[in-house]
Scaffold this motif. Structure first.
Motif, PDB file in Angstrom:
ATOM      1  N   THR A   3     -36.873  39.766  -9.087  1.00 37.94           N
ATOM      2  CA  THR A   3     -36.948  39.657  -7.638  1.00 37.94           C
ATOM      3  C   THR A   3     -38.381  39.837  -7.172  1.00 37.94           C
ATOM      4  O   THR A   3     -39.031  40.800  -7.562  1.00 37.94           O
ATOM      5  N   THR A   4     -38.858  38.898  -6.344  1.00 34.10           N
ATOM      6  CA  THR A   4     -40.164  39.038  -5.730  1.00 34.10           C
ATOM      7  C   THR A   4     -39.978  39.670  -4.372  1.00 34.10           C
ATOM      8  O   THR A   4     -39.335  39.105  -3.512  1.00 34.10           O
ATOM      9  N   SER A   5     -40.535  40.842  -4.139  1.00 29.51           N
ATOM     10  CA  SER A   5     -40.308  41.570  -2.901  1.00 29.51           C
ATOM     11  C   SER A   5     -41.579  42.296  -2.515  1.00 29.51           C
ATOM     12  O   SER A   5     -42.466  42.514  -3.336  1.00 29.51           O
ATOM     13  N   PRO A  21     -45.438  34.354  -4.056  1.00 27.30           N
ATOM     14  CA  PRO A  21     -45.173  33.466  -5.190  1.00 27.30           C
ATOM     15  C   PRO A  21     -43.674  33.257  -5.372  1.00 27.30           C
ATOM     16  O   PRO A  21     -42.875  34.122  -5.032  1.00 27.30           O
ATOM     17  N   ILE A  22     -43.295  32.112  -5.897  1.00 27.04           N
ATOM     18  CA  ILE A  22     -41.902  31.853  -6.235  1.00 27.04           C
ATOM     19  C   ILE A  22     -41.839  31.402  -7.679  1.00 27.04           C
ATOM     20  O   ILE A  22     -42.829  30.929  -8.251  1.00 27.04           O
ATOM     21  N   SER A  23     -40.678  31.540  -8.288  1.00 27.55           N
ATOM     22  CA  SER A  23     -40.546  31.229  -9.701  1.00 27.55           C
ATOM     23  C   SER A  23     -40.604  29.731  -9.952  1.00 27.55           C
ATOM     24  O   SER A  23     -40.369  28.905  -9.057  1.00 27.55           O
ATOM     25  N   ARG A  24     -40.897  29.367 -11.182  1.00 25.75           N
ATOM     26  CA  ARG A  24     -40.923  27.952 -11.562  1.00 25.75           C
ATOM     27  C   ARG A  24     -39.544  27.334 -11.437  1.00 25.75           C
ATOM     28  O   ARG A  24     -39.404  26.182 -10.999  1.00 25.75           O
ATOM     29  N   ALA A  25     -38.501  28.103 -11.795  1.00 19.41           N
ATOM     30  CA  ALA A  25     -37.136  27.576 -11.681  1.00 19.41           C
ATOM     31  C   ALA A  25     -36.785  27.277 -10.231  1.00 19.41           C
ATOM     32  O   ALA A  25     -36.173  26.251  -9.917  1.00 19.41           O
ATOM     33  N   ALA A  26     -37.174  28.181  -9.321  1.00 17.17           N
ATOM     34  CA  ALA A  26     -36.894  27.971  -7.902  1.00 17.17           C
ATOM     35  C   ALA A  26     -37.649  26.755  -7.385  1.00 17.17           C
ATOM     36  O   ALA A  26     -37.082  25.914  -6.672  1.00 17.17           O
ATOM     37  N   THR A 250     -37.665  37.922  -0.285  1.00 20.79           N
ATOM     38  CA  THR A 250     -37.660  36.501   0.086  1.00 20.79           C
ATOM     39  C   THR A 250     -37.273  35.561  -1.035  1.00 20.79           C
ATOM     40  O   THR A 250     -36.998  34.400  -0.790  1.00 20.79           O
ATOM     41  N   GLN A 251     -37.262  36.014  -2.279  1.00 19.73           N
ATOM     42  CA  GLN A 251     -37.002  35.029  -3.325  1.00 19.73           C
ATOM     43  C   GLN A 251     -36.396  35.650  -4.574  1.00 19.73           C
ATOM     44  O   GLN A 251     -36.800  36.722  -4.994  1.00 19.73           O
TER      45      GLN A 251
END
Length: 253
Positions: A3-5, A21-26, A250-251
């Motif tokens: 989790t990015t928080s 930042p968001i993950s590559r999968a997302a 958020t992601q």
């Protein structure tokens, strides 16, 4: 699953619209979702402009009946741009394109567009399945574009939201703001219809049913939209609790 928080920021939570930042999968899921939505919209616009769709008999007061070829291109495109289906797919395409960016900026506008993307595409799928599909003759190129616009994009969009979110973006303020685009569509269709005496769907055909019944139908659909948003809001809250996220996350990746 991570989790990015902002929970671990030494200086406290960053502003709502700060880059994250968001993950590559997302990013891959968002980009694929955007590509599918853009495919449906672009194909529909091109085929409509070229007059490639097979002419079918429509009831009086509905879009259609334009001249073939270049002479009818602009009226056909104006009709195409007035369908709620196209509006919802464009909102999905634009929103998912923005979400695929790196880093992600969680602006208030993007939060509203994200809710609108799942709300409007859900309404599109349900209204099509319940009210339009039983009375719509699907032939020619519509056999390709109709499933993309009304089935594939809605299913993919909702699944991507369930898996990748972003979570915690639905609030009371977001819900109210998300009603602006659907209401703008209603105003556009009614104003244009008062000029052309044509409408996109039978259930908004003022020429056939009159202003009162159509207004009642649209009010019912808006109320149903609020219910849909309430359901998504509850699902989002449940997923946040299940994933152990704080409300500002958020992601999910």
């Amino acid at each position: 699953m991570t989790t990015t928080s902002s929970a671990h920021s030494p200086s406290g939570p960053p502003p709502q619209d700060s880059p994250r930042p968001i993950s590559r999968a997302a990013r891959t899921a968002f980009a694929a979702n955007a590509a599918i939505a853009w495919l449906g919209v672009v194909l529909t616009v091109i085929l409509s402009g070229l007059g490639a769709y097979t002419e079918v008999t429509v009831e009086p007061g509905l879009y259609g009946g334009h001249p073939a070829g270049v002479a009818g291109a602009l009226p056909r495109l104006a009709d195409t741009a007035s369908y709620f289906t196209i509006w919802s797919n464009v909102v999905v395409a634009v929103t998912m394109t923005l979400l695929a960016r790196q880093p992600l900026r969680a602006t208030p506008l993007l939060r509203v567009l994200r809710l609108d993307s799942i709300l409007m595409i859900t309404i599109t799928a349900i209204v099509y399945a319940v009210l339009l599909a039983p009375v719509t003759e699907v032939v020619g190129w519509s056999l390709l574009t109709d499933p993309i616009l009304h089935q594939v994009t809605p299913i993919v969009t909702v699944l991507v939201w369930l898996v990748f979110g972003p979570r915690g973006w639905i609030t009371g303020r977001t819900v109210l703001a998300a009603m602006v685009i659907p209401i703008a569509w209603i105003v556009w269709v009614m104003v244009r219809g008062s000029i052309t005496s044509t409408y996109p769907y039978g259930f908004v055909n003022v020429a056939e049913y009159g202003v009162g019944p159509v207004a009642g139908t649209l009010a019912g659909i808006l109320a149903f939209g609020l219910l849909v948003m309430a359901i998504y809001w509850g699902v989002d809250a449940a997923l946040r609790r299940w994933l152990g996220q704080r409300a500002g996350a958020t992601q999910i990746s």
